[in-house]
Design an enzyme around this catalytic site. Structure first.
Site, mmCIF file in Angstrom:
data_model
loop_
_atom_site.group_PDB
_atom_site.id
_atom_site.type_symbol
_atom_site.label_atom_id
_atom_site.label_comp_id
_atom_site.label_asym_id
_atom_site.label_seq_id
_atom_site.Cartn_x
_atom_site.Cartn_y
_atom_site.Cartn_z
ATOM 1 N N CYS A 27 0.867 -1.131 -0.087
ATOM 2 C CA CYS A 27 -0.025 -0.078 0.050
ATOM 3 C C CYS A 27 0.880 1.231 0.085
ATOM 4 O O CYS A 27 0.273 2.439 -0.404
ATOM 5 C CB CYS A 27 -0.816 0.060 1.257
ATOM 6 S SG CYS A 27 -2.034 -1.392 1.227
ATOM 7 N N HIS A 80 -3.279 7.666 2.132
ATOM 8 C CA HIS A 80 -3.637 6.437 1.796
ATOM 9 C C HIS A 80 -5.033 5.912 2.266
ATOM 10 O O HIS A 80 -5.495 6.206 3.144
ATOM 11 C CB HIS A 80 -2.938 5.347 2.199
ATOM 12 C CG HIS A 80 -3.019 3.864 1.921
ATOM 13 N ND1 HIS A 80 -3.539 3.468 0.714
ATOM 14 C CD2 HIS A 80 -3.120 2.768 2.962
ATOM 15 C CE1 HIS A 80 -3.628 2.129 0.952
ATOM 16 N NE2 HIS A 80 -3.521 1.812 2.295
ATOM 17 N N ASN A 124 -10.062 0.192 -0.183
ATOM 18 C CA ASN A 124 -8.457 -0.169 -0.153
ATOM 19 C C ASN A 124 -7.784 -0.547 -1.294
ATOM 20 O O ASN A 124 -8.029 -1.754 -1.748
ATOM 21 C CB ASN A 124 -7.726 -0.638 1.190
ATOM 22 C CG ASN A 124 -6.397 -0.626 1.265
ATOM 23 O OD1 ASN A 124 -5.761 -0.041 0.159
ATOM 24 N ND2 ASN A 124 -5.735 -1.171 2.223
#
Ligand code: ACO
Length: 323
Positions: free
Chosen positions: A107, A245, A275
């Site tokens: 990520c 993020h 996500n």
């Protein structure tokens, strides 16, 4: 950073849709994560397909000819094939000549890729770089694990970085002003797949210690943006927009509180796509530009954390001065 583009697959699933095949609820997912929808690639759609779509949008947005791109970096955890790099396939599909390779920091991949791109543009002769974050996280989901499967989605985002030299002193305060990246392999087991090529020859499924990740995320995201601010001689009040993020709305808000940052200056799109790993920052960035929140010359903060653990932050003045 003169162009931004993104892409989400057509297939969109609401929380309600997921309740048809796993034991969950819209209320649980919304309360714990803020996520309402996620997009999943269709049967024959791959990470490189999404990356190319995002790249083409970024190229149009930057108003450049694709042939000027001399460096492609794709941040991904979900390559089309174990090898070669997905970036080389993106290069082929775009029909251009460039050095092309992948970066793997899960990520945090997009922030890591920006850092690599900036170094290569500074130290070598690269002038026009395409940095892409693209992931098909749906391929790593275990639908028997409801605590992770509801959190992730697929997508891609891309930016064009251009080097302008000795044109104008004004440019000193534009572009990527600072980057910080960190890794701690002692925390490897907190978020990982339970498989891998040299481990057991399968890609595996995501396993996560959610509560511990939550705590590390808040600490490490806050510290890294402070570090990046210091390196760029800026303070938090100068940031026009924080583009974090997009993993979890509760993490985003807790970091804002820790930084004492006005939550109205934070871009949050996690509700719309969950996500998407390395794609999440450029996806959120592109969305905020389309909504005319982020405009030319804004000072931005990026921050991300992912498996490794790997984390980092960047301070960027986006666009370029008008003549
Ligand atoms: N639907 C309904 N109930 C669920 C679900 C679900 N999808 N998943 C878990 N539950 C249940 C559990 O079974 C448990 O039930 P029990 O109390 O009867 O045993 C209950 O909900 C609480 O489970 P916990 O795991 O304790 O839930 P928690 O409150 O910790 O929330 C979550 C889990 C959302 C994962 C949280 O830990 C979190 O947000 N962690 C951060 C992780 C994250 O965002 N990671 C993203 C990847 S890393 C990155 O990108 C930064």
């Amino acid at each position: 950073m003169t162009g931004v583009g993104s892409y989400l697959p057509k297939n969109r699933y609401s929380n309600e849709d997921l309740t048809k095949f796993i034991d969950t609820s819209d209320e649980w997912i919304t309360k714990r994560s803020g996520i309402k929808f996620r997009h999943f690639v269709s049967e024959n759609e791959t990470t490189s397909d999404m990356a190319v779509n995002a790249a083409l949008n970024a190229i149009i947005n930057a108003q450049i000819k694709k042939e000027v791109i001399d460096l492609i970096i794709v941040a991904t955890t979900t390559p089309d094939n174990t090898f070669p790099a997905t970036a080389t396939l993106v290069q082929k599909k775009l029909g251009i000549n460039s050095v092309s390779f992948d970066v793997q920091a899960v990520c945090a991949g997009f922030v890591f890729a920006l850092s690599v791109a900036k170094s290569m543009m500074k130290d070598n002769h690269y002038s026009n770089c395409l940095v892409i974050g693209a992931d098909s996280m749906s391929k790593l989901l275990n639908w028997n694990d409801r605590s992770t499967s509801v959190l992730f989605g697929d997508g891609a985002g891309a930016v064009i970085l251009q080097k302008f030299e000795n044109i104008d002193k004004k440019l000193n305060d534009w572009g990527i002003l600072s980057n910080v990246i960190h890794s701690d392999g002692n925390l490897y087991d907190l978020l990982k797949t339970n498989g891998g090529v040299s481990n057991n020859q399968i890609s595996g499924f995501i396993e996560m210690s959610g509560k511990e990740i939550f705590k590390h995320a808040i600490d490490k995201l806050s510290l890294s943006i402070e570090e990046a601010l210091l390196l760029s001689n800026k303070v938090i009040s100068q940031i026009d927009w924080l583009v974090p993020h997009q993993a979890n709305q509760r993490i985003i808000l807790a970091v804002a509180e820790k930084l004492k940052m006005n939550s109205k200056k934070i871009i949050s799109t996690v509700k719309h796509h969950g996500n998407t790993s390395a794609a999440s920052i450029p996806l959120a960035l592109d969305n905020a530009i389309s909504e005319k929140k982020i405009t030319n010359g804004n000072l931005l903060g990026f921050q991300a954390i992912g498996g490794g653990l790997s984390w980092g932050a960047s301070i960027i003045r986006i666009g370029k001065p008008k003549n």
